[in-house]
Scaffold this motif. Structure first.
Motif, mmCIF file in Angstrom:
data_model
loop_
_atom_site.group_PDB
_atom_site.id
_atom_site.type_symbol
_atom_site.label_atom_id
_atom_site.label_comp_id
_atom_site.label_asym_id
_atom_site.label_seq_id
_atom_site.Cartn_x
_atom_site.Cartn_y
_atom_site.Cartn_z
ATOM 1 N N ASP A 275 -4.327 -1.062 11.120
ATOM 2 C CA ASP A 275 -4.606 0.375 11.197
ATOM 3 C C ASP A 275 -3.950 1.121 10.035
ATOM 4 N N SER A 276 -2.740 0.708 9.685
ATOM 5 C CA SER A 276 -2.017 1.357 8.591
ATOM 6 C C SER A 276 -2.739 1.151 7.265
ATOM 7 N N VAL A 277 -3.193 -0.061 7.018
ATOM 8 C CA VAL A 277 -3.894 -0.363 5.767
ATOM 9 C C VAL A 277 -5.182 0.438 5.680
ATOM 10 N N ARG A 278 -5.914 0.515 6.777
ATOM 11 C CA ARG A 278 -7.195 1.240 6.774
ATOM 12 C C ARG A 278 -7.001 2.730 6.492
ATOM 13 N N LYS A 279 -5.847 3.261 6.856
ATOM 14 C CA LYS A 279 -5.559 4.674 6.616
ATOM 15 C C LYS A 279 -5.055 4.927 5.196
ATOM 16 N N SER A 280 -4.600 3.892 4.518
ATOM 17 C CA SER A 280 -3.947 4.079 3.221
ATOM 18 C C SER A 280 -4.940 4.481 2.137
ATOM 19 N N SER A 281 -4.438 5.237 1.174
ATOM 20 C CA SER A 281 -5.278 5.662 0.057
ATOM 21 C C SER A 281 -5.520 4.524 -0.920
ATOM 22 N N LEU A 282 -4.638 3.542 -0.972
ATOM 23 C CA LEU A 282 -4.767 2.447 -1.918
ATOM 24 C C LEU A 282 -5.773 1.391 -1.483
ATOM 25 N N LEU A 283 -5.757 1.044 -0.206
ATOM 26 C CA LEU A 283 -6.512 -0.124 0.235
ATOM 27 C C LEU A 283 -7.377 0.123 1.467
ATOM 28 N N PHE B 91 0.817 -1.227 0.000
ATOM 29 C CA PHE B 91 0.000 0.000 0.000
ATOM 30 C C PHE B 91 0.847 1.271 0.000
ATOM 31 N N THR B 92 2.096 1.168 -0.474
ATOM 32 C CA THR B 92 2.941 2.352 -0.658
ATOM 33 C C THR B 92 3.400 2.415 -2.111
ATOM 34 N N GLY B 93 4.115 3.468 -2.439
ATOM 35 C CA GLY B 93 4.650 3.618 -3.784
ATOM 36 C C GLY B 93 5.960 2.882 -3.988
ATOM 37 N N GLY B 94 6.326 2.027 -3.053
ATOM 38 C CA GLY B 94 7.546 1.233 -3.264
ATOM 39 C C GLY B 94 8.305 0.864 -2.012
ATOM 40 N N CYS B 95 8.208 1.666 -0.942
ATOM 41 C CA CYS B 95 8.977 1.358 0.261
ATOM 42 C C CYS B 95 8.336 0.208 1.025
ATOM 43 N N HIS B 96 9.174 -0.508 1.767
ATOM 44 C CA HIS B 96 8.692 -1.621 2.595
ATOM 45 C C HIS B 96 8.553 -1.216 4.058
ATOM 46 N N VAL B 97 9.290 -0.173 4.449
ATOM 47 C CA VAL B 97 9.258 0.332 5.822
ATOM 48 C C VAL B 97 9.000 1.832 5.741
ATOM 49 N N ARG B 98 7.988 2.310 6.459
ATOM 50 C CA ARG B 98 7.539 3.696 6.280
ATOM 51 C C ARG B 98 8.127 4.675 7.293
ATOM 52 N N ASP C 102 4.214 9.839 5.713
ATOM 53 C CA ASP C 102 2.763 9.677 5.593
ATOM 54 C C ASP C 102 2.269 9.830 4.151
ATOM 55 N N HIS C 103 3.183 9.715 3.186
ATOM 56 C CA HIS C 103 2.785 9.912 1.792
ATOM 57 C C HIS C 103 1.823 8.834 1.310
ATOM 58 N N PHE C 104 1.833 7.674 1.949
ATOM 59 C CA PHE C 104 0.919 6.593 1.561
ATOM 60 C C PHE C 104 -0.537 6.949 1.856
ATOM 61 N N LEU C 105 -0.755 7.998 2.658
ATOM 62 C CA LEU C 105 -2.118 8.440 2.949
ATOM 63 C C LEU C 105 -2.749 9.100 1.725
ATOM 64 N N ILE D 56 4.429 4.191 -9.465
ATOM 65 C CA ILE D 56 4.151 2.842 -8.952
ATOM 66 C C ILE D 56 2.809 2.830 -8.224
ATOM 67 N N TRP D 57 2.544 3.889 -7.451
ATOM 68 C CA TRP D 57 1.248 3.995 -6.753
ATOM 69 C C TRP D 57 0.097 3.920 -7.746
ATOM 70 N N LYS D 58 0.219 4.631 -8.868
ATOM 71 C CA LYS D 58 -0.853 4.642 -9.868
ATOM 72 C C LYS D 58 -1.021 3.264 -10.502
ATOM 73 N N ARG D 59 0.084 2.556 -10.728
ATOM 74 C CA ARG D 59 -0.004 1.194 -11.282
ATOM 75 C C ARG D 59 -0.741 0.283 -10.298
ATOM 76 N N LYS D 60 -0.444 0.427 -9.025
ATOM 77 C CA LYS D 60 -1.119 -0.393 -8.017
ATOM 78 C C LYS D 60 -2.597 -0.045 -7.930
ATOM 79 N N PHE D 61 -2.914 1.227 -7.982
ATOM 80 C CA PHE D 61 -4.311 1.658 -7.912
ATOM 81 C C PHE D 61 -5.117 1.051 -9.066
ATOM 82 N N LYS D 62 -4.546 1.091 -10.246
ATOM 83 C CA LYS D 62 -5.223 0.530 -11.422
ATOM 84 C C LYS D 62 -5.390 -0.978 -11.282
ATOM 85 N N ALA D 63 -4.350 -1.652 -10.785
ATOM 86 C CA ALA D 63 -4.405 -3.113 -10.655
ATOM 87 C C ALA D 63 -5.398 -3.539 -9.581
#
Length: 424
Positions: A197-205, A138-145, A149-152, A173-180
């Motif tokens: 909690d992190s996933v629920r806050k994310s813009s992707l998921l 649910f980020t644009g590429g990082c594994h550890v945030r 808070d850009h993933f919001l 990458i974020w846009k590719r994930k959003f489309k997929a």
């Protein structure tokens, strides 16, 4: 029902170990469960290898190497992993997946499944479950945030990239994930409340169906052993108070909090008037013992331990396991230590509070406070009834993280998804 688990590796890293353990736990409950991986370092008859043959293996290895090289080329020299999903494979036509009732994704980076490849799984018309072992999905590429808070929003201006900007690689990458993801009916498993909690806050998921189910482990292997016997078998001192910690990749490591561990030990000695000769640090999982800090006490490096029974002995031999991680989902090391009856001192971060109850089976220190981590070591050191503390550690795993409990939670999820799928 038949469940196919997909992971890049088998038994390598926290995700690799977690999905193998879940697969075994499900099979013990009578589920037709299969683990398939993209790259197998060594033959394993219990794992389905998706890169069979010399050519296929080397082609897959080349993709893994190229992805890691790309990350080094376009990322700053910071200890935060970032994945560029350039290489991957379409596996939607595999007979193995067509035979499944449910496809369960785990860690699928390192040239395995790109966003488009994940979207392609929708053609199979099967429920898809995805366990998040880190934040990458649910980020644009990082594994550890950390505190980013850009993933919001939609990522971009990434602090990890050498060339940040509004439309940098993280945003694309974020846009590719959003489309997929828009093509999928995903069902997310978050091993920790922090991850949920992190996933629920994310813009992707943020709006995707999600359930919190922890990881598990083999409690018949990770179990308490008599401390003196464990130390004798490992050649460790039987008289000293033994601190234990795992995986120290380098002096610059930020994710695992090595510098805080070193400082906490120094403060433990200084603030609590402890003789350095009465304690010792045991480190396992280190890849290069020449490139770790100089600790203020005698330190024994056990190297990488691939045998779980020996690893369980290590935990049993220790008086306390130290987990100074600054961000972790549901670290296997904490769960393993508790299962072996060894209390844990750790920072209050990530999913660690899901496992460690303050002053019950360990000590939760204030985030990034070496002084409080030192106080946690001292609390365990001075505990009059360590046997009871050890018992609480073991009971935590038996009551909340055992194979049967976690397997049945997954089975309940699978059944509910299949019922919805049939009625849809």
């Amino acid at each position: 029902m038949k469940i196919i688990h997909l992971n890049t590796y088998a038994g390598n890293g926290g995700a690799g170990r977690a999905c193998m353990r879940l697969n075994n736990a499900l099979k013990a409950e009578g589920v037709d469960s299969v683990l398939a991986v993209n790259f197998l370092f060594r033959d394993n008859p219990e794992v389905e290898n998706l890169s069979k043959g010399i050519f296929s293996k080397w082609f897959t290895a080349a993709g893994i190497i190229m992805e890691r090289m790309t990350a080094k080329l376009f990322s700053k020299n910071v200890p935060i992993p970032f994945s560029f999903p350039v290489w991957g494979r379409d596996i939607s036509n595999l007979k193995l997946l067509r035979s499944a009732d449910i496809i369960h994704l785990h860690w699928i980076n390192h040239a395995f499944l790109r966003p488009e490849d994940i979207a392609g799984l929708s053609n199979l018309n099967k429920p898809i479950v995805w366990t998040f072992h880190d934040s990458n999905a649910f980020t644009g590429g990082c594994h550890v945030r950390y505190d980013c808070d850009h993933f919001l929003k939609e990522c971009g201006n990434c602090p990890i990239l050498k060339y940040p900007g509004a439309d940098d690689s993280s945003h694309r990458i974020w846009k590719r994930k959003f489309k997929a993801y828009s093509k999928l009916n995903l069902n997310i498993v978050a091993p920790s409340r922090w991850m949920a909690d992190s996933v629920r806050k994310s813009s992707l998921l943020g709006s995707v169906d999600l359930v919190n189910i922890p990881n598990t482990l083999d409690t018949s292997v990770f179990k308490p052993s008599e401390k003196v016997d464990a130390r004798k078998k490992l050649g460790l001192n039987t008289e000293k108070f033994l601190l234990m910690s795992g995986f120290m990749p380098s002096r610059k490591d930020m994710h695992k909090g090595t510098s805080y561990l070193k400082e906490a030990i120094e403060l433990f000695i200084k603030n609590h008037q402890i003789s350095p000769d009465s304690i010792e640090l045991i480190v396992f999982g280190n890849r290069d013992e020449k490139n770790v800090p100089d600790f203020p006490i005698a330190t024994t490096f056990l190297g990488t331990i691939s045998d779980d029974e020996k690893l369980a002995l290590c935990y049993s031999a220790a008086d306390v396991f130290l987990a100074p991680s600054l961000e972790d989902n549901l670290p296997n090391t904490v769960l393993e230590s508790l299962a072996c009856g060894t209390p844990v001192a750790a920072f209050t971060t990530g999913g660690i509070p899901d496992m460690v109850s303050h002053k019950h089976n360990g000590y939760l220190a204030e985030y990034k406070s070496s002084a409080d981590l030192a106080a946690g070591i001292a609390w365990i050191y001075k505990e009059a009834n360590r046997a009871e503390l050890n018992l609480h550690a073991r009971k935590t795993v038996e009551n909340y993280f055992s194979e049967q409990i976690i397997a049945n939670k997954h089975i309940e999820l699978y059944k509910s998804l299949l019922n919805k799928h049939v009625s849809a």
